[in-house]
Design a protein around this motif. Structure first.
Motif, PDB file in Angstrom:
ATOM      1  N   LEU A 176     -14.630  27.204  -1.458  1.00  0.00           N
ATOM      2  CA  LEU A 176     -13.305  27.126  -0.819  1.00  0.00           C
ATOM      3  C   LEU A 176     -12.696  25.735  -0.952  1.00  0.00           C
ATOM      4  CD1 LEU A 176     -13.521  29.272   2.422  1.00  0.00           C
ATOM      5  CD2 LEU A 176     -11.696  29.362   0.744  1.00  0.00           C
ATOM      6  N   GLU A 177     -13.549  24.720  -0.995  1.00  0.00           N
ATOM      7  CA  GLU A 177     -13.065  23.335  -1.128  1.00  0.00           C
ATOM      8  C   GLU A 177     -12.618  23.007  -2.552  1.00  0.00           C
ATOM      9  OE1 GLU A 177     -16.257  20.953   0.340  1.00  0.00           O
ATOM     10  OE2 GLU A 177     -16.044  21.724   2.376  1.00  0.00           O
ATOM     11  N   ASP A 178     -12.966  23.879  -3.515  1.00  0.00           N
ATOM     12  CA  ASP A 178     -12.621  23.655  -4.924  1.00  0.00           C
ATOM     13  C   ASP A 178     -11.099  23.771  -5.108  1.00  0.00           C
ATOM     14  OD1 ASP A 178     -12.328  23.650  -7.658  1.00  0.00           O
ATOM     15  OD2 ASP A 178     -14.178  24.764  -8.018  1.00  0.00           O
ATOM     16  N   MET A 181     -27.617  29.834   2.533  1.00  0.00           N
ATOM     17  CA  MET A 181     -27.259  29.484   1.153  1.00  0.00           C
ATOM     18  C   MET A 181     -25.887  30.057   0.795  1.00  0.00           C
ATOM     19  SD  MET A 181     -28.030  28.141  -1.792  1.00  0.00           S
ATOM     20  CE  MET A 181     -29.778  27.888  -1.999  1.00  0.00           C
ATOM     21  N   GLN A 182     -25.651  31.312   1.202  1.00  0.00           N
ATOM     22  CA  GLN A 182     -24.368  31.967   0.907  1.00  0.00           C
ATOM     23  C   GLN A 182     -23.226  31.235   1.614  1.00  0.00           C
ATOM     24  OE1 GLN A 182     -22.468  34.053   3.183  1.00  0.00           O
ATOM     25  NE2 GLN A 182     -21.285  35.372   1.827  1.00  0.00           N
ATOM     26  N   SER A 183     -23.461  30.849   2.887  1.00  0.00           N
ATOM     27  CA  SER A 183     -22.432  30.122   3.663  1.00  0.00           C
ATOM     28  C   SER A 183     -22.095  28.793   3.010  1.00  0.00           C
ATOM     29  CB  SER A 183     -22.924  29.864   5.086  1.00  0.00           C
ATOM     30  OG  SER A 183     -23.184  31.081   5.722  1.00  0.00           O
ATOM     31  N   TYR A 220     -18.987  37.745  -6.344  1.00  0.00           N
ATOM     32  CA  TYR A 220     -20.425  37.810  -6.030  1.00  0.00           C
ATOM     33  C   TYR A 220     -20.755  37.112  -4.710  1.00  0.00           C
ATOM     34  CZ  TYR A 220     -21.461  40.089 -10.428  1.00  0.00           C
ATOM     35  OH  TYR A 220     -21.523  41.005 -11.445  1.00  0.00           O
ATOM     36  N   LEU A 221     -19.917  36.126  -4.322  1.00  0.00           N
ATOM     37  CA  LEU A 221     -20.094  35.501  -2.998  1.00  0.00           C
ATOM     38  C   LEU A 221     -19.825  36.512  -1.891  1.00  0.00           C
ATOM     39  CD1 LEU A 221     -18.596  31.904  -3.045  1.00  0.00           C
ATOM     40  CD2 LEU A 221     -20.841  32.566  -2.236  1.00  0.00           C
ATOM     41  N   VAL A 222     -18.766  37.308  -2.092  1.00  0.00           N
ATOM     42  CA  VAL A 222     -18.409  38.326  -1.093  1.00  0.00           C
ATOM     43  C   VAL A 222     -19.495  39.406  -1.029  1.00  0.00           C
ATOM     44  CG1 VAL A 222     -16.677  40.042  -0.437  1.00  0.00           C
ATOM     45  CG2 VAL A 222     -15.950  37.883  -1.433  1.00  0.00           C
ATOM     46  N   LEU A 223     -20.084  39.717  -2.195  1.00  0.00           N
ATOM     47  CA  LEU A 223     -21.108  40.777  -2.253  1.00  0.00           C
ATOM     48  C   LEU A 223     -22.474  40.313  -1.732  1.00  0.00           C
ATOM     49  CD1 LEU A 223     -20.248  42.252  -5.768  1.00  0.00           C
ATOM     50  CD2 LEU A 223     -20.153  43.515  -3.629  1.00  0.00           C
ATOM     51  N   SER A 224     -22.678  38.980  -1.661  1.00  0.00           N
ATOM     52  CA  SER A 224     -23.987  38.461  -1.224  1.00  0.00           C
ATOM     53  C   SER A 224     -24.192  38.644   0.277  1.00  0.00           C
ATOM     54  CB  SER A 224     -24.106  36.970  -1.540  1.00  0.00           C
ATOM     55  OG  SER A 224     -23.903  36.760  -2.907  1.00  0.00           O
ATOM     56  N   PRO A 225     -25.415  38.990   0.692  1.00  0.00           N
ATOM     57  CA  PRO A 225     -25.692  39.094   2.142  1.00  0.00           C
ATOM     58  C   PRO A 225     -25.520  37.738   2.815  1.00  0.00           C
ATOM     59  CG  PRO A 225     -27.485  40.037   0.839  1.00  0.00           C
ATOM     60  CD  PRO A 225     -26.595  39.317  -0.117  1.00  0.00           C
ATOM     61  N   HIS A 226     -25.166  37.777   4.096  1.00  0.00           N
ATOM     62  CA  HIS A 226     -24.905  36.543   4.844  1.00  0.00           C
ATOM     63  C   HIS A 226     -26.206  35.784   5.082  1.00  0.00           C
ATOM     64  CE1 HIS A 226     -22.872  33.902   7.689  1.00  0.00           C
ATOM     65  NE2 HIS A 226     -23.938  34.024   8.456  1.00  0.00           N
ATOM     66  N   ASP A 227     -26.279  34.548   4.592  1.00  0.00           N
ATOM     67  CA  ASP A 227     -27.416  33.666   4.904  1.00  0.00           C
ATOM     68  C   ASP A 227     -26.967  32.213   4.696  1.00  0.00           C
ATOM     69  OD1 ASP A 227     -27.496  33.139   2.202  1.00  0.00           O
ATOM     70  OD2 ASP A 227     -29.457  34.029   1.832  1.00  0.00           O
ATOM     71  N   TYR A 279     -27.139  39.528  -5.883  1.00  0.00           N
ATOM     72  CA  TYR A 279     -25.789  38.975  -6.024  1.00  0.00           C
ATOM     73  C   TYR A 279     -25.734  37.460  -5.842  1.00  0.00           C
ATOM     74  CZ  TYR A 279     -24.430  43.894  -5.604  1.00  0.00           C
ATOM     75  OH  TYR A 279     -24.301  45.241  -5.807  1.00  0.00           O
ATOM     76  N   LEU A 280     -26.536  36.952  -4.911  1.00  0.00           N
ATOM     77  CA  LEU A 280     -26.481  35.506  -4.636  1.00  0.00           C
ATOM     78  C   LEU A 280     -26.958  34.705  -5.847  1.00  0.00           C
ATOM     79  CD1 LEU A 280     -25.761  33.376  -2.535  1.00  0.00           C
ATOM     80  CD2 LEU A 280     -28.110  33.445  -1.749  1.00  0.00           C
ATOM     81  N   GLU A 281     -28.044  35.174  -6.488  1.00  0.00           N
ATOM     82  CA  GLU A 281     -28.563  34.478  -7.675  1.00  0.00           C
ATOM     83  C   GLU A 281     -27.577  34.578  -8.840  1.00  0.00           C
ATOM     84  OE1 GLU A 281     -31.069  32.426  -8.074  1.00  0.00           O
ATOM     85  OE2 GLU A 281     -31.574  32.635  -5.976  1.00  0.00           O
ATOM     86  N   ILE A 282     -26.906  35.752  -8.959  1.00  0.00           N
ATOM     87  CA  ILE A 282     -25.886  35.913 -10.010  1.00  0.00           C
ATOM     88  C   ILE A 282     -24.771  34.895  -9.760  1.00  0.00           C
ATOM     89  CG2 ILE A 282     -24.134  37.462 -10.979  1.00  0.00           C
ATOM     90  CD1 ILE A 282     -25.981  39.817 -10.229  1.00  0.00           C
ATOM     91  N   CYS A 283     -24.373  34.763  -8.488  1.00  0.00           N
ATOM     92  CA  CYS A 283     -23.307  33.825  -8.108  1.00  0.00           C
ATOM     93  C   CYS A 283     -23.720  32.392  -8.453  1.00  0.00           C
ATOM     94  CB  CYS A 283     -23.026  33.961  -6.622  1.00  0.00           C
ATOM     95  SG  CYS A 283     -21.872  32.744  -6.026  1.00  0.00           S
ATOM     96  N   ARG A 284     -24.965  32.040  -8.151  1.00  0.00           N
ATOM     97  CA  ARG A 284     -25.450  30.674  -8.437  1.00  0.00           C
ATOM     98  C   ARG A 284     -25.467  30.401  -9.946  1.00  0.00           C
ATOM     99  NH1 ARG A 284     -30.900  29.566  -5.313  1.00  0.00           N
ATOM    100  NH2 ARG A 284     -30.569  27.517  -6.187  1.00  0.00           N
TER     101      ARG A 284
END
Length: 442
Positions: free
Chosen positions: A281-283, A272-274, A263-270, A230-235
């Motif tokens: 959120l700043e966007d 890079m995700q944070s 996909y950010l919500v689905l990504s495990p916490h790490d 998920y994280l790579e999909i998000c990126r």
């Protein structure tokens, strides 16, 4: 019949001219004679004769490189004029055999193989098309335009994904560095120095660098979707979102920003995700879709999220969201979403509690004791969290076991701080006393 005889006689006389020119090492004359032969065959629509003459001319003793190049380029113009698929494939195969192993016609050979692979793909022979495309290593071609190289490699990756050959797709995709899409194309082209390879202009049907960037990341999303990364999909979606053409059109960026959020919500916490979570959120554009802003805000806030309330609020949005292939995100993604919310809640609890009973932890997470223990154990195994469970007592301890050296160091630090405070206090008392004495004397 007579037309056929005239053609043969004309070819024969031109072959004699070609021989004289070739032996005299006259490049222009030999090239003209060879091209005239091909044009005669083409005008007579004698496709078999055309194939035979191409092979014959290329195999003649001491044939000049420039003549072979001119012949292949001329014959490539006839490919689209062929009456049927069989004739077209035959002509492409003839030109392939002529250009095989000749470095001076490598670009033409790559284009021919691409055309042949396209025909195979249209016939539904994906595996054959993928094998054909993999024969060519365009990244070694100095004379090919950068955009054409990228487009060729992306075609190789796409065919591998269609063929479900994910390992080879990944290997091929690594031939393209994502940095290449950020290059400034507006800069003036430098004049080639003497001895440099002359880079050809890309054909008109090759997409621009930014269009290729989008195609590349869409293929990467397809690849990562296979692994549920998920994280790579998000990126990848984030990179598409940064393309100027997408950012300027709300009809394009809103669906992409929605996918980034999911996909950010689905990504495990790490880490890079944070980082991605905070930058998203700043966007400012996120305020256009307030529901998703609220969702991401909940993840950043250190508060326990009620899964049932969240799922009720976002269930319709989640089920209506389409993935790259046009389908829904699926049951697996829904399970992963629940998993991520549980992980977030465990992390929140670990911030506020140093020790907690398993029963109370399960209550906070709205889970059974067994489920709470399983999720906690999984997080400890993946090193997302430091915790110890005392099962007989039913207590979870979130504190790290301190080393004896660390304890002694902290003691010594505390003593230093205490002595500093005592010294400062003494100094202040002494100062006050001096001031008071001076005031009395006056």
């Amino acid at each position: 019949m007579e037309g056929g005889g005239n053609l043969d006689a004309a070819i024969e006389s031109l072959l004699n001219v070609e021989k004289q020119m070739r032996l005299a090492a006259d490049v222009a004359g030999t090239r003209k004679a060879a091209i005239d032969i091909l044009q005669l065959c083409f005008q007579a629509r004698a496709w078999k004769t055309l194939n035979d003459q191409i092979i014959l001319l290329s195999k003649r003793r001491g044939q000049l490189k420039q003549v072979v190049t001119a012949m292949v380029q001329q014959a490539m113009q006839y490919i689209d004029e062929t009456p049927d698929i069989e004739t077209r494939v035959e002509l492409i195969k003839t030109l392939n055999s002529v250009s095989a192993g000749k470095i001076y016609v490598e670009i033409e050979r790559a284009r021919l193989i691409k055309k042949l692979a396209k025909i195979k793909e249209e016939q539904g022979l994906i595996a054959e098309a993928a094998d054909l495309m993999q024969e060519v290593a365009v990244e070694t071609f100095g004379g090919m335009a950068k955009t054409e190289k990228i487009a060729f490699i992306l075609d190789q990756v796409r065919l591998c994904l269609d063929h479900k050959d994910y390992v080879r797709a990944q290997i091929l995709s690594r031939k393209i560095s994502p940095r290449v899409f950020d290059a400034d194309t507006s800069k003036e082209k430098k004049k080639p120095k003497e001895g440099d390879n002359v880079v050809e202009e890309a054909p008109a049907d090759i997409p621009s660098l930014l269009e290729l960037k989008r195609i590349y990341y869409e293929l990467m999303i397809r690849y990562h979707s296979h692994n549920n990364d998920y994280l790579e999909i998000c990126r990848s979606y984030k990179a598409i979102y940064e393309i100027p053409a997408v950012r300027e059109d709300p009809a394009q960026w809103i669906p992409v920003l929605r996918k980034i959020s999911w996909y950010l919500v689905l990504s495990p916490h790490d880490p890079m995700q944070s980082s991605l979570l905070n930058s998203t959120l700043e966007d400012k554009n996120l305020s256009e879709i307030p529901k998703f802003r609220l969702l991401l805000k909940q993840l950043v806030t250190m508060e326990v999220i009620q899964w049932t309330a969240l799922w009720e609020a976002y269930k319709d949005e989640f089920e209506s969201e389409e993935n790259m292939l046009g389908g829904s995100l699926g049951e697996k993604a829904a399970e992963d979403l629940r998993q991520r919310i549980i992980e977030h809640n465990i992390l929140v609890v670990s911030k506020y509690y140093s020790r907690i009973t398993l029963k109370r932890l399960a209550e906070l997470l709205c889970l059974s004791v067994q489920e709470a223990e399983k999720h906690l154990s999984d997080m400890v195994v993946t090193k997302s969290l430091v915790a110890k469970i005392d099962r007989p007592m039913g207590i979870v301890c979130f504190q790290t076991a301190k080393d004896s050296n660390d304890i002694l160091n902290s003691w010594s630090m505390n003593l230093e701080k205490l002595l500093d405070l005592v010294e400062k206090s003494c100094h202040q008392i002494h100062k006050e006393t001096m001031v008071h004495k001076a005031a009395l004397k006056v």
